[in-house]
Design an enzyme around this catalytic site. Sequence first.
Site, mmCIF file in Angstrom:
data_model
loop_
_atom_site.group_PDB
_atom_site.id
_atom_site.type_symbol
_atom_site.label_atom_id
_atom_site.label_comp_id
_atom_site.label_asym_id
_atom_site.label_seq_id
_atom_site.Cartn_x
_atom_site.Cartn_y
_atom_site.Cartn_z
ATOM 1 N N SER A 52 -15.621 -1.640 9.554
ATOM 2 C CA SER A 52 -14.728 -0.614 10.126
ATOM 3 C C SER A 52 -15.221 -0.160 11.497
ATOM 4 C CB SER A 52 -14.674 0.591 9.188
ATOM 5 O OG SER A 52 -13.995 1.649 9.833
ATOM 6 N N LEU A 53 -14.271 -0.008 12.425
ATOM 7 C CA LEU A 53 -14.607 0.505 13.758
ATOM 8 C C LEU A 53 -14.555 2.026 13.798
ATOM 9 C CD1 LEU A 53 -12.697 -1.836 16.230
ATOM 10 C CD2 LEU A 53 -15.108 -1.842 15.616
ATOM 11 N N SER A 54 -14.108 2.650 12.708
ATOM 12 C CA SER A 54 -13.894 4.110 12.739
ATOM 13 C C SER A 54 -15.164 4.885 13.079
ATOM 14 C CB SER A 54 -13.311 4.587 11.408
ATOM 15 O OG SER A 54 -11.998 4.119 11.292
ATOM 16 N N LYS B 281 -5.177 4.436 1.155
ATOM 17 C CA LYS B 281 -4.171 5.259 1.835
ATOM 18 C C LYS B 281 -3.129 5.794 0.852
ATOM 19 C CE LYS B 281 -4.553 3.161 6.379
ATOM 20 N NZ LYS B 281 -3.896 2.489 7.483
ATOM 21 N N ASP C 105 -1.004 6.925 11.515
ATOM 22 C CA ASP C 105 -0.801 5.523 11.916
ATOM 23 C C ASP C 105 0.436 5.354 12.801
ATOM 24 O OD1 ASP C 105 -3.000 4.346 10.759
ATOM 25 O OD2 ASP C 105 -1.987 3.893 8.873
ATOM 26 N N GLY D 3 7.386 -6.638 8.297
ATOM 27 C CA GLY D 3 6.652 -6.068 7.170
ATOM 28 C C GLY D 3 7.295 -4.780 6.685
ATOM 29 N N GLY E 133 5.131 -2.604 4.501
ATOM 30 C CA GLY E 133 4.028 -1.911 3.829
ATOM 31 C C GLY E 133 3.776 -0.549 4.453
ATOM 32 N N ALA F 13 1.740 0.546 6.891
ATOM 33 C CA ALA F 13 1.752 0.660 8.358
ATOM 34 C C ALA F 13 3.182 0.574 8.875
ATOM 35 C CB ALA F 13 0.886 -0.435 8.976
ATOM 36 N N GLY G 50 -3.918 -4.553 18.073
ATOM 37 C CA GLY G 50 -3.937 -3.294 17.334
ATOM 38 C C GLY G 50 -5.022 -2.314 17.746
HETATM 39 P P1 NAP Z 1 0.255 -3.334 3.286
HETATM 40 O O1 NAP Z 1 0.709 -1.963 2.890
HETATM 41 O O2 NAP Z 1 -0.493 -4.167 2.301
HETATM 42 O O3 NAP Z 1 1.575 -4.129 3.733
HETATM 43 C C1 NAP Z 1 1.512 -5.462 4.140
HETATM 44 C C2 NAP Z 1 2.923 -5.945 4.481
HETATM 45 O O4 NAP Z 1 2.784 -7.267 4.977
HETATM 46 C C3 NAP Z 1 3.886 -6.032 3.321
HETATM 47 O O5 NAP Z 1 5.152 -5.674 3.792
HETATM 48 C C4 NAP Z 1 3.857 -7.507 2.929
HETATM 49 O O6 NAP Z 1 5.104 -7.969 2.420
HETATM 50 C C5 NAP Z 1 3.659 -8.136 4.280
HETATM 51 N N1 NAP Z 1 3.029 -9.455 4.189
HETATM 52 C C6 NAP Z 1 1.811 -9.728 3.646
HETATM 53 N N2 NAP Z 1 1.537 -11.045 3.771
HETATM 54 C C7 NAP Z 1 2.604 -11.586 4.403
HETATM 55 C C8 NAP Z 1 2.935 -12.906 4.808
HETATM 56 N N3 NAP Z 1 2.098 -13.934 4.594
HETATM 57 N N4 NAP Z 1 4.125 -13.101 5.421
HETATM 58 C C9 NAP Z 1 4.971 -12.065 5.649
HETATM 59 N N5 NAP Z 1 4.708 -10.807 5.285
HETATM 60 C C10 NAP Z 1 3.543 -10.569 4.673
HETATM 61 O O7 NAP Z 1 -0.676 -3.285 4.580
HETATM 62 P P2 NAP Z 1 -0.629 -2.211 5.768
HETATM 63 O O8 NAP Z 1 -1.557 -1.102 5.473
HETATM 64 O O9 NAP Z 1 0.798 -1.911 6.063
HETATM 65 O O10 NAP Z 1 -1.300 -3.044 6.965
HETATM 66 C C11 NAP Z 1 -0.610 -4.099 7.592
HETATM 67 C C12 NAP Z 1 -1.448 -4.632 8.754
HETATM 68 O O11 NAP Z 1 -1.617 -3.602 9.735
HETATM 69 C C13 NAP Z 1 -2.870 -5.041 8.343
HETATM 70 O O12 NAP Z 1 -3.229 -6.166 9.083
HETATM 71 C C14 NAP Z 1 -3.717 -3.845 8.767
HETATM 72 O O13 NAP Z 1 -5.045 -4.212 9.038
HETATM 73 C C15 NAP Z 1 -2.997 -3.425 10.037
HETATM 74 N N6 NAP Z 1 -3.192 -2.003 10.374
HETATM 75 C C16 NAP Z 1 -3.727 -1.732 11.591
HETATM 76 C C17 NAP Z 1 -3.895 -0.415 11.979
HETATM 77 C C18 NAP Z 1 -4.469 -0.113 13.340
HETATM 78 O O14 NAP Z 1 -4.861 1.047 13.597
HETATM 79 N N7 NAP Z 1 -4.527 -1.066 14.246
HETATM 80 C C19 NAP Z 1 -3.542 0.638 11.115
HETATM 81 C C20 NAP Z 1 -2.977 0.309 9.886
HETATM 82 C C21 NAP Z 1 -2.803 -1.024 9.518
HETATM 83 P P3 NAP Z 1 5.444 -7.964 0.846
HETATM 84 O O15 NAP Z 1 5.761 -6.540 0.487
HETATM 85 O O16 NAP Z 1 6.625 -8.860 0.754
HETATM 86 O O17 NAP Z 1 4.228 -8.483 0.144
#
Ligand code: NAP
Length: 315
Positions: free
Chosen positions: A28-30, A78, A114, A138, A140, A142, A251
């Site tokens: 984590s970079l936090s 989260k 976020d 997506g 999820g 985020a 990101g």
């Molecule tokens: P999450 O709640 O697990 O949601 C992941 C989403 O990605 C779901 O909608 C999932 O779809 C979809 N997905 C997963 N694998 C996939 C694939 N192979 N093809 C297409 N869709 C796919 O995760 P999250 O917390 O939203 O995080 C998502 C990304 O954002 C991660 O990489 C995380 O590290 C990044 N993030 C970055 C920051 C930042 O500050 N830069 C902050 C938060 C998150 P299904 O529902 O169909 O499975």
Amino acid sequence: MVLSMAQFEAFVPMRNTLAVFGNPIEHSLSPALHIEFGRQSGLDFDYIAINVTPDEFPRAMELAREKLYGFNCTMPFKKLVVPYLDEIDEASKMLASVNTVLVHNKRLIGCSTDGAGMLDALTLSGCTIPNMQVLIVGNGGAALSIAHDLALGGAHITALVRSAEKGRIFADTLKDAAGLDAFSWTLAPDLTDDYDIIINATPLGMSDGDASPVNLNDFTRVKHVSDCIYDPPITALLLEAAKKGISWENGLPMLVAQGARSQKFWFNIEFSPEELSNTILSLRASRAKTRLNAVRGKANIALTGFMGCGKTTIG
Ligand code: NAP
């Protein structure tokens, strides 16, 4: 400093202590980010990373009430943190995603930063948000937070999802949470060429060999592409954008901006766009050094470039 649950049990705070809970949490970079914010603001606090399992999380929340000033949650906590909160804003509750918690009189007060982090990151990239058509890949945590905050900023949101049911839940949840009719969804075969901004909010791109989640040849009017992923710093999607001459960003600015919003939630302090940009640059530099060291080991490196392009920051 990364603490195990046993170490957190024994931990005695010496000053206001913030933490991030996650699993895994080693990379984590936090901690580095918030320590840098503390250096800039002059506020005196510690920030530690705590590695807990979902089974340990209830006890971790008891200890957090006693020992912490506030904390962040990352994967997979989260959503899991929401039932432990004494106060939460209505939108974060409906979206079931919280990354920032303030401990006040042993009460846990949570919110999500976020979405606002992505909004600030897009603004830093020069994007204007009102009336923009935004495609978020997506559905999820985020994606929900980003969609919510960009819609409040005046954007129209479409989520690219993998099933119609997920799309309907996404749009209905956001409509209720934001009180706006700004959300729709699409499946890949039905994608149209209607978007100004594309944001990847899936983990697709984190692993070697991951394909881009969309083909940018399908879009003619896209002005900017963002990825929530910052490791690796350039995903297949961002590489495609760079090759096509489209403005792009990974990101890291989102991470820095959501962290700044957490600082505001905890301490009511704000960082200027210039301070955010400098923090992004300094984190980029330290990550570049880490990657170079991992690939090449310690070696002499000659940096060439114009004045002000960042040679000193990296060197
Ligand atoms: P999450 O709640 O697990 O949601 C992941 C989403 O990605 C779901 O909608 C999932 O779809 C979809 N997905 C997963 N694998 C996939 C694939 N192979 N093809 C297409 N869709 C796919 O995760 P999250 O917390 O939203 O995080 C998502 C990304 O954002 C991660 O990489 C995380 O590290 C990044 N993030 C970055 C920051 C930042 O500050 N830069 C902050 C938060 C998150 P299904 O529902 O169909 O499975």
